[in-house]
Design a protein around this motif. Structure first.
Motif, PDB file in Angstrom:
ATOM      1  N   TYR A 245      -5.856  -8.218  14.894  1.00  0.00           N
ATOM      2  CA  TYR A 245      -5.025  -8.919  13.923  1.00  0.00           C
ATOM      3  C   TYR A 245      -4.237  -7.906  13.083  1.00  0.00           C
ATOM      4  O   TYR A 245      -4.446  -7.802  11.875  1.00  0.00           O
ATOM      5  CB  TYR A 245      -5.915  -9.752  12.978  1.00  0.00           C
ATOM      6  N   PRO A 246      -3.338  -7.152  13.699  1.00  0.00           N
ATOM      7  CA  PRO A 246      -2.687  -6.066  12.949  1.00  0.00           C
ATOM      8  C   PRO A 246      -1.912  -6.550  11.727  1.00  0.00           C
ATOM      9  O   PRO A 246      -1.945  -5.894  10.686  1.00  0.00           O
ATOM     10  CB  PRO A 246      -1.751  -5.423  13.978  1.00  0.00           C
ATOM     11  N   LEU A 247      -1.262  -7.695  11.831  1.00  0.00           N
ATOM     12  CA  LEU A 247      -0.480  -8.173  10.687  1.00  0.00           C
ATOM     13  C   LEU A 247      -1.419  -8.555   9.543  1.00  0.00           C
ATOM     14  O   LEU A 247      -1.161  -8.241   8.372  1.00  0.00           O
ATOM     15  CB  LEU A 247       0.383  -9.368  11.098  1.00  0.00           C
ATOM     16  N   ALA A 248      -2.522  -9.203   9.885  1.00  0.00           N
ATOM     17  CA  ALA A 248      -3.496  -9.577   8.867  1.00  0.00           C
ATOM     18  C   ALA A 248      -4.052  -8.322   8.196  1.00  0.00           C
ATOM     19  O   ALA A 248      -4.222  -8.273   6.974  1.00  0.00           O
ATOM     20  CB  ALA A 248      -4.625 -10.385   9.498  1.00  0.00           C
ATOM     21  N   VAL A 249      -4.302  -7.295   8.999  1.00  0.00           N
ATOM     22  CA  VAL A 249      -4.824  -6.038   8.455  1.00  0.00           C
ATOM     23  C   VAL A 249      -3.808  -5.421   7.500  1.00  0.00           C
ATOM     24  O   VAL A 249      -4.140  -5.034   6.369  1.00  0.00           O
ATOM     25  CB  VAL A 249      -5.165  -5.056   9.611  1.00  0.00           C
ATOM     26  N   ASP A 250      -2.538  -5.384   7.926  1.00  0.00           N
ATOM     27  CA  ASP A 250      -1.487  -4.826   7.082  1.00  0.00           C
ATOM     28  C   ASP A 250      -1.365  -5.553   5.750  1.00  0.00           C
ATOM     29  O   ASP A 250      -1.305  -4.941   4.686  1.00  0.00           O
ATOM     30  CB  ASP A 250      -0.125  -4.974   7.783  1.00  0.00           C
ATOM     31  N   ARG A 251      -1.305  -6.880   5.852  1.00  0.00           N
ATOM     32  CA  ARG A 251      -1.120  -7.693   4.649  1.00  0.00           C
ATOM     33  C   ARG A 251      -2.303  -7.508   3.707  1.00  0.00           C
ATOM     34  O   ARG A 251      -2.140  -7.430   2.485  1.00  0.00           O
ATOM     35  CB  ARG A 251      -1.000  -9.170   5.039  1.00  0.00           C
ATOM     36  N   MET A 252      -3.501  -7.464   4.279  1.00  0.00           N
ATOM     37  CA  MET A 252      -4.692  -7.328   3.458  1.00  0.00           C
ATOM     38  C   MET A 252      -4.719  -5.965   2.778  1.00  0.00           C
ATOM     39  O   MET A 252      -5.015  -5.853   1.591  1.00  0.00           O
ATOM     40  CB  MET A 252      -5.925  -7.550   4.347  1.00  0.00           C
TER      41      MET A 252
END
Ligand SMILES: Cc1cc2nc3c(=O)[nH]c(=O)nc-3n(C[C@H](O)[C@H](O)[C@H](O)COP(=O)(O)O)c2cc1C
Ligand code: SF4
Ligand code: SF4
Ligand code: SF4
Ligand code: FES
Ligand code: FES
Lengths: 562, 236
Positions: A245-252
């Motif tokens: 979940y790269p986008l979720a990781v980035d956003r988090m």
């Protein structure tokens, strides 16, 4: 940072928002993102440039707006007009006719009373698809971090736990364990060091609720974790997200940094005595790593294998210390409860299952996507009212809830309310919220085989019933699919299902047979058609053809064909 | 001394110190509960599920090796259900690997074989999976035959907890899990191995053995562990 500072930030940002002539929100999550949301955004930006109105228009990428099946979605404010299946080519007309001339494109917009939206009750998804997930100010402008402020400045930990208990909040990760009770156990733990862990592993095939929330409103999760930390006396939290979940990781990551910069995480939050830090941990994406004891091992840097429970993480957790482990959606419910009170929350849902539940509605329904309904809504309402019924005029056959740990529910149970007890009674579970609707084109034997195959390949391998039992179950199901199973095989299948369920160490093995058990319970004739008559009515399984079945009938049992 | 708990196992009133496991308590009183992954002196992992018992008031079966005794606990170590499951677990194990007892170095001294006799496992009703597994004979003195490994992780634990070498570990997932040395090198290349041979002594099957050993010599048993543990404790 004081509460006044927080209000100030919110007020300032709302003023900024109000100064725009119009706002264009583009869904930048999952399906919409892969369908070109970024390109669409650029097209809108450049049309605004051309028209010379760029500074007056706010163009923002949001999290999932819900109706993923009709994406990419786009919303225009003021007026709250939603457009579906947007392409970059639509930018010109929407800007010129709608934004500049104030005439929405009737033929492209979603009707205002579209039931997919009007029948839902957004609580945790309230701001999803509406705020900029990369702006902490936007979250604050929508009331964000006020619950945390309220909690740490004038509520006691005991009071918060009581509030969560009174609200009746139950874990949304699948088990439905009362959250307040869990927190209370951790709070009463005598250790100096305690932890809060957010389980964002989400391994269920087809489920994307947690990912959508991490991508669309990460601060809501952080706020819930911080309140939990305050309530139990923890100073350190971890968000465990799967690496896929790269986008979720980035956003988090970004959300954590911003919250730290604003001193909403870190030392002495709101000038109270409470300090709380959050770190991110990435998982390698094994389904079993979502099991709480395996997840904790993984955070500790060990192999993600489960331990027998008890002791539970709330007693002996991370590095042996009392640890709260909760699901993403569970944490997302915390701030609304602190904000509006237990009584309000209790008023939603049923007596024993309060609040709402988010589902990823998928399969053969007209409208697929992310939905949130009060507990107790019936499956029929979800599938037919919100989902708009079966696609292509097909007829409903079953709905699979709870992912690989759940079961299939047939037509005759469509009027059961969605709550923990009713679903269990119908032989399935709430699970984390995957919901797959099936029509006649699905074969239940095939579905059961699919989930067993999944569990077999996701088994950690530690305990024997799960490691080897699921393989044998897969083989038996495959024999049925191929039309070469015998009566004896069916007996073995049933016996082995119960054995694996009763003897496995962790929830993976204990639940792996569920899809098979429920399919056998409700759709037994379909199994019989496969192994007796060598026919798969849905035409999915590689059984002998009908003619061959005629020949095979002469040879008393299918087993002879192996 | 610690507090005492009284409980019932198979109808027999017994007492055990608080903190003891149901398995300890049962064995102390001569009640036999079959085990495979448990070994006195090593940590428990609750993996093999052979020691499952029924505890009154709890629908779930519980592993005796990791369940602590409680006051008034009522335990049943055998019942038709438990017996059936134990037999099935062994059947699953025999179907999983390649267990050809006749040509095995530990034939006649094998815990797996003994258990199968004990629970009356007379046939295997599951498909033999016939996995393609290798034999690692790269070590100077020892052999690791993956064909007979049941992944009980006793070797992993003894190497970590008693020898302190941490040479062995489990890699992979599900049925594809396997015992590896160091960073998935061949055992002969694993530099952390001290060649102490402890792993051989605790292996319940013929998976780990000494080169040139004939099965008549193989009456190794894991009793040495208790001795080792006692020696270590005394030193501390
Ligand atoms: C095999 C397996 C996978 C699981 N995966 C998840 C997951 O992806 N996310 C999650 O929140 N809980 C998952 N759980 C449940 C967790 O173990 C745990 O119960 C949950 O995180 C507790 O949070 P809650 O009380 O908020 O539901 C899984 C459980 C099992 C047995
Ligand atoms: S049930 Fe499956 S996943 Fe859980 S411990 Fe056993 S082998 Fe591992
Ligand atoms: S011989 Fe000793 S050090 Fe080497 S792997 Fe076995 S137990 Fe570990
Ligand atoms: S090699 Fe022996 S001790 Fe090690 S896991 Fe396999 S069977 Fe158990
Ligand atoms: S991803 Fe865009 S609506 Fe769900
Ligand atoms: S001896 Fe208890 S689970 Fe193996």
């Amino acid at each position: 940072m004081t509460i006044e500072d927080l209000y100030q930030i919110g007020a300032l940002y709302r003023e900024q928002l109000a100064s725009f002539r119009a706002e264009i929100q583009i869904c930048g999550s999952g399906t919409c993102r892969s369908a070109g949301a970024a390109e669409i955004q650029r097209a809108f930006e450049s049309v605004c440039e051309e028209e010379g109105i760029r500074p007056e228009i706010r163009i923002v990428t949001t999290g999932c707006m819900g109706l993923c099946g009709q994406g990419p979605l786009l919303r225009v404010l003021p007026g709250d007009v939603t457009y579906t299946r947007i392409t970059a080519g639509d930018a010109e007309r929407i800007i010129r006719e709608h934004v500049i001339n104030g005439k929405p494109l009737k033929e492209r917009m979603l009707p205002e009373d579209y039931p997919f939206f009007t029948r839902q009750t957004p609580v945790v998804l309230e701001h999803m698809g509406r705020i900029d997930p990369e702006s902490i100010e936007d979250y604050i402008a929508h009331g964000g971090y006020e619950a945390l402020a309220k909690a740490v400045t004038y509520q006691s930990p005991e009071h918060i736990i009581l509030e969560i208990r009174n609200a009746g909040l139950r874990g949304r990760g699948g088990g439905g364990y009362p959250t307040g009770l869990k927190w209370d156990i951790v709070r009463r733990g005598t250790s100096q060091q305690k932890y809060v862990v957010c389980n964002a592993d989400e391994g269920d095939p087809g489920a994307f609720m947690d990912r959508a929330m991490l991508e669309g409103n990460p601060h809501a999760i952080l706020e819930g974790m911080a309140v939990a930390g305050y309530a139990v006396g923890a100073t350190q939290g971890f968000v465990y997200v799967r690496g896929e979940y790269p986008l979720a990781v980035d956003r988090m990551k970004r959300a954590i940094t911003e919250a730290e910069r604003k001193q909403l995480l870190g030392n002495r939050i709101f000038d109270s005595g409470f300090s709380f830090r959050v770190d991110l941990r990435m998982g390698a994406g094994a389904f079993v790593s979502g099991e709480e004891t395996a997840l904790l091992h993984s955070i500790e840097g060990k192999r993600g294998q489960p331990n027998p429970r008890p002791p539970y993480p709330s007693q002996v957790g991370l590095w042996g210390k009392p640890t709260v482990v909760n699901n993403v959606e569970t944490f997302a419910n915390v701030a609304p409860i602190i904000h509006r009170g237990a009584r309000w929350f209790q008023g939603i849902g049923t007596k024993r299952s309060t609040g709402t539940k988010v589902f990823a509605l998928a399969g053969r329904v007209r409208d697929t996507g992310l939905i949130e309904v009060p507990m107790g809504t019936t499956l029929r309402e979800v599938i037919f009212d919100i989902g708009g019924g079966i696609t292509d005029g097909g007829s409903f056959k079953a709905v699979q809830t709870g992912g690989p740990s759940g079961g299939c529910i047939p037509e005759k149970h469509l009027d059961i309310p969605v709550d923990y007890e009713s679903l269990a009674q119908a032989g399935s579970i709430m699970g984390s919220g995957g919901m797959i609707v099936m029509d006649d084109s699905s074969c239940m034997v095939d579905v059961a085989a699919y989930f067993m195959e999944f569990c077999q390949s996701e088994s950690c391998g530690k305990c024997i019933p799960c490691r080897v039992g699921t393989v044998q179950l897969s083989r038996l199901l495959d024999r049925i699919r191929r039309g070469v199973a015998s009566e004896q095989d069916i007996e073995t299948l049933e016996e082995l299902c119960v054995m694996v369920k009763d003897t496995s160490l962790c929830g993976l093995g204990q639940a792996a047979p569920n899809p098979v058990i429920s399919a056998l319970h409700f759709f037994r004739p379909e199994f019989e058609r496969h192994y007796r008559d060598h026919v798969c009515e849905a035409g999915v399984c590689p059984v002998h053809s009908t003619e061959a079945a005629g020949d095979a009938a002469g040879i008393e049992s299918g087993g002879a064909h192996v | 001394m610690s507090e005492i708990r009284t409980l019932t196992i198979d109808g027999e009133m017994i007492s055990a110190p608080a903190g003891a496991t149901v398995l300890d308590a049962a064995r102390e009183h001569g009640i036999r509960i079959p085990t495979l992954c448990h070994l006195d002196g090593l940590s428990d992992t609750g993996a093999c599920r052979l020691c499952l018992v029924e505890i009154e008031g709890n629908n779930r079966l519980q592993p005796a090796c990791v369940t602590r005794v409680e006051e008034q606990m009522v335990v049943r170590s055998s019942s038709p259900r438990i017996e059936k499951y134990r037999r099935m677990i062994l059947e699953l194990l025999f179907a999983e690997g390649n267990h050809v007892c006749a040509v095995c170095v530990v034939n006649g001294h094998c815990d797996l074989q003994d258990l199968a006799y004990d629970v009356g496992m007379d046939h295997v009703r599951f498909d033999y999976l016939h996995p393609q597994r290798e034999v690692d004979s790269s070590h100077d003195r020892f052999v690791l035959d993956h064909n007979r490994c049941i992944l009980c992780a006793r070797c992993v634990r003894v190497c970590d907890e008693i020898e302190g070498a941490q040479t062995l570990d489990i890699a992979g997932r599900g049925v594809a899990s396997w015992i590896v040395s160091d960073l998935e090198e061949r055992w002969g290349e694993a530099r952390s191995c001290t060649s102490c041979g402890k792993c051989l002594l605790v292996c319940p099957t013929g998976s780990l053995f000494e080169k040139g050993l004939r099965h008549a010599d193989s009456s190794r048993k894991a009793d040495f562990l208790r001795y080792m543990v006692n020696v270590t404790r005394r030193q501390k």
